[in-house]
Design a protein around this motif. Structure first.
Motif, short mmCIF file in Angstrom:
data_model
loop_
_atom_site.label_atom_id
_atom_site.label_comp_id
_atom_site.label_asym_id
_atom_site.label_seq_id
_atom_site.Cartn_x
_atom_site.Cartn_y
_atom_site.Cartn_z
N GLY A 136 65.52 -26.12 44.96
CA GLY A 136 64.33 -26.87 45.32
C GLY A 136 63.10 -26.02 45.52
O GLY A 136 61.99 -26.55 45.65
N ALA A 137 63.27 -24.71 45.56
CA ALA A 137 62.11 -23.82 45.70
C ALA A 137 61.30 -23.81 44.40
O ALA A 137 61.83 -24.09 43.32
CB ALA A 137 62.56 -22.41 46.04
N GLY A 138 60.02 -23.51 44.49
CA GLY A 138 59.16 -23.46 43.31
C GLY A 138 59.70 -22.48 42.27
O GLY A 138 60.11 -21.37 42.64
N PRO A 139 59.71 -22.87 41.00
CA PRO A 139 60.27 -21.99 39.96
C PRO A 139 59.59 -20.64 39.87
O PRO A 139 60.21 -19.65 39.50
CB PRO A 139 60.10 -22.81 38.67
N GLU A 140 58.30 -20.57 40.23
CA GLU A 140 57.58 -19.30 40.18
C GLU A 140 58.14 -18.30 41.18
O GLU A 140 58.01 -17.07 41.00
CB GLU A 140 56.08 -19.50 40.42
N LEU A 141 58.80 -18.80 42.24
CA LEU A 141 59.37 -17.91 43.25
C LEU A 141 60.79 -17.48 42.91
O LEU A 141 61.34 -16.59 43.55
CB LEU A 141 59.38 -18.60 44.61
N LEU A 142 61.38 -18.13 41.91
CA LEU A 142 62.77 -17.84 41.53
C LEU A 142 62.86 -16.98 40.28
O LEU A 142 63.97 -16.70 39.80
CB LEU A 142 63.53 -19.16 41.31
N GLN A 143 61.71 -16.55 39.76
CA GLN A 143 61.70 -15.64 38.62
C GLN A 143 61.81 -14.22 39.12
O GLN A 143 61.15 -13.83 40.08
CB GLN A 143 60.43 -15.83 37.80
N GLY A 144 62.68 -13.45 38.46
CA GLY A 144 62.98 -12.09 38.94
C GLY A 144 61.80 -11.14 38.88
O GLY A 144 60.92 -11.29 38.03
N LEU A 149 61.76 -12.42 51.22
CA LEU A 149 60.78 -12.80 52.24
C LEU A 149 59.74 -13.77 51.69
O LEU A 149 59.38 -14.75 52.35
CB LEU A 149 60.09 -11.55 52.78
N ARG A 150 59.26 -13.51 50.49
CA ARG A 150 58.29 -14.40 49.87
C ARG A 150 58.91 -15.78 49.64
O ARG A 150 58.28 -16.81 49.92
CB ARG A 150 57.80 -13.80 48.56
N LEU A 151 60.14 -15.80 49.15
CA LEU A 151 60.83 -17.07 48.92
C LEU A 151 61.03 -17.82 50.24
O LEU A 151 60.87 -19.04 50.29
CB LEU A 151 62.19 -16.79 48.26
N GLY A 157 58.27 -22.40 48.81
CA GLY A 157 59.62 -21.88 48.87
C GLY A 157 60.46 -22.64 49.88
O GLY A 157 60.48 -23.88 49.90
N LEU A 158 61.13 -21.90 50.76
CA LEU A 158 62.05 -22.51 51.71
C LEU A 158 61.39 -22.85 53.04
O LEU A 158 61.99 -23.55 53.86
CB LEU A 158 63.23 -21.56 51.97
N ALA A 159 60.17 -22.41 53.25
CA ALA A 159 59.52 -22.57 54.56
C ALA A 159 59.50 -24.02 55.07
O ALA A 159 59.80 -24.25 56.25
CB ALA A 159 58.10 -22.01 54.50
N PRO A 160 59.17 -25.03 54.23
CA PRO A 160 59.15 -26.40 54.76
C PRO A 160 60.51 -26.89 55.25
O PRO A 160 60.58 -27.86 56.01
CB PRO A 160 58.68 -27.23 53.55
#
Length: 271
Positions: A136-144, A149-151, A157-160
């Motif tokens: 469910g995190a944004g795809p831009e945050l799941l690209q290597g 921490l950013r995720l 990301g996961l913050a909400p």
């Protein structure tokens, strides 16, 4: 964070770096001379470039200053000696045993989540529970490379989904500040500045102190999932006495359920 001292006509490159680390550890020349068993006068000469240190002295000084392996190599080179510590990719053939050990630790930790990160908190390995939490995190945050921490703290990301975001955020900041103090890593300093700009909360009702929270010792991690809220605690493991930079900088983060309800949710997710 202190930058390396500006070059001058007298100090050698090694002397500049040595003074930088001595000041970072908040030691006087007298303090360092005492713990390294050298004369204050000779140490002063080394810092100003009037004397060249032996290889043995370089290793003794960096050991007393608890300099990370990566920077020990830089200090050895600045003094005119060959680097001592190797740096290889975890995927390198001669790292197979270390890689297998990390994988076994992560896999054996199931059904609890576990992951391995490099020095900049980039995800290196994980067990099969971690992607379920990242869903469910944004795809831009799941690209290597995926930065943990950013995720975790990014609004996309996961913050909400972190119920105690404000407490968890400050807990991560404190860990990151300690790491920056120990290593002087400018990339980590830039990451901390970026993370601080993210929102502190998303309208969740947070309390001043959570059940089971002990300031400076233990911080529960509360995470919303479709199957219920997970209450987790975590531990960090590092390799003991490594002589390889990659292994020294590798950290394993293992999560445990803080109550039986969270354990049941994780078992359901694993099944």
């Amino acid at each position: 964070m202190n930058a390396l001292p500006a070059s001058s006509a007298t100090p050698s490159p090694f002397g500049e770096r040595l003074r930088h680390w001595r000041q970072r550890r908040r030691l006087s020349q007298l303090d360092l001379a005492h713990v390294a068993d050298v004369s204050t006068r000779h140490l002063s000469y080394v810092e100003t470039g009037r004397a060249s240190p032996s290889r043995d002295m370089v290793l003794r000084l960096v050991d007393r200053l608890e300099v990370p392996l990566r920077e020990r190599n830089a200090l050895l080179q600045a003094a005119g000696y060959a680097p001592m510590y190797r740096e290889r990719s975890l995927d390198a053939p001669d790292m197979a045993s270390a890689r297998a050990a990390v994988k076994r630790i992560l896999d054996c930790h199931e059904p609890w989540p576990a992951l391995a990160m490099d020095r900049h908190w980039n995800l290196v390995m994980h067990n099969r529970m971690v992607p379920m939490l990242m869903a469910g995190a944004g795809p831009e945050l799941l690209q290597g490379p995926v930065n943990v921490l950013r995720l975790s703290l990014h609004p996309h990301g996961l913050a909400p989904r972190i119920a105690n975001l404000r407490q968890w955020r400050e807990h991560l900041f404190e860990r990151l500040r300690q790491q920056i103090h120990a290593t002087g890593d400018e990339t980590l300093a830039a990451l901390l500045a970026e993370l601080k700009a993210y929102p502190e909360s998303f309208g969740s009702s947070e309390v001043a102190m959570l059940p089971g929270e002990h300031h400076g010792v233990l911080m529960p991690f509360e995470f919303r999932t479709p199957k219920g809220v997970l209450r987790l605690i975590s531990t960090t493991t590092v390799f003991g006495s490594p002589v390889d930079i990659t292994l020294q900088e590798l950290a394993l983060e293992t999560f445990f359920p803080a109550d039986e309800a969270s354990a049941d949710v994780l078992r359901q997710m694993a099944a």
